[in-house]
Motif scaffolding. Structure first.
Motif: not given
Length: 250
Positions: A26-32, A48-51, A57-61
């Motif tokens: 995420a620090r590199e700009g990737a959505h996770v 939530g921390e990543l976002a 954009n970050a979501r749990a699956f």
């Protein structure tokens, strides 16, 4: 590969190492997509921390990676949510500490569960994402193995063999998925602050740390940074990099 705007799926993303990998990407700009097996609340907390920290954009699956249908569902949901899929990190793993000499405790049931999660699960995920990455013209897959896959050591025979298989799966998939998708592997040694280490006997942890030439556990951030490097590379594939404070040399 420039990671800004890419989409990364990280299994075990709520774990000790998995969280560091998610943050590094995420620090590199990737959505996770933070994938968990049971700890939904923890995975949602990571997302939530990543976002909030990186404006991605970050979501749990949730997913049982030993279930083929569930893996297919997961990949479909991630693509639907993010629109693409560029990076797969196979970090989820399972183990039970069993001394090598205690073959009675190494039951078929234990063996099959460890193999299903540590080796067959990554194979299912790689097969599921491969056509997506090929169609996009780019992809990166990073498997998280262990030094136990390179030497007859570790907390159980089943774990060691599963990680040895994952290392060779890395090589084979690098051949199968070239040139669009690059496949590499990180093999950590003993790591502090992970569920896997917490399940080990105290004497095993002490022996692993003291037997390294640096006399300390491997660093989770070093491992996460190597994952990022393997995602950014354009010319490395089929390789396994050991990060273990100097225990295994290959």
């Amino acid at each position: 590969m420039d990671l800004s705007g890419t989409v990364a799926l990280v299994t075990g993303g709520n774990g000790g190492l998995g969280q560091r990998i998610c943050h590094a990407l995420a620090r590199e700009g990737a959505h996770v997509a933070v994938v968990y097996a049971r700890s939904r609340e923890q995975a949602e907390g990571v997302a939530g921390e990543l976002a909030s920290q990186y404006q991605v954009n970050a979501r749990a699956f949730g997913c049982d990676i030993s279930d083929g249908a569930d893996v297919e569902r997961l990949v479909g949901e991630v693509i639907k949510a993010f629109g693409r899929l560029d990076v797969l990190v196979n970090d989820a793993a399972y183990n039970i500490a069993i001394p090598f000499g205690d073959l009675d405790a190494l039951t078929p049931e234990v063996w099959e569960k460890i193999m299903a999660i540590n080796l067959t699960g990554p194979m299912r995920l790689i097969k599921a994402v491969a056509p997506v990455m090929k169609a996009q013209g780019q992809g990166r897959i990073v498997n998280i193995a262990s030094v136990a896959g390179l030497s007859p050591t570790g907390s159980s025979i089943a774990f060691a063999v599963s990680k040895a298989g994952l290392i060779h799966l890395t090589r084979c998939m690098a051949v199968a998925l070239a040139p669009e998708t690059l496949v590499n592997c990180v093999a950590p040694g003993l790591l502090d602050g992970t569920r896997a280490t917490a399940n080990l006997r105290a004497e095993h942890v002490e022996r692993a740390a003291s037997s390294s030439i640096l006399k300390k556990p491997a660093d989770k951030d070093d491992c996460a940074d190597m994952v990022v490097a393997m995602c950014r590379t354009e010319t490395m594939t089929g390789q396994t990099v050991v990060i273990d404070s100097g225990r295994i040399f290959h």
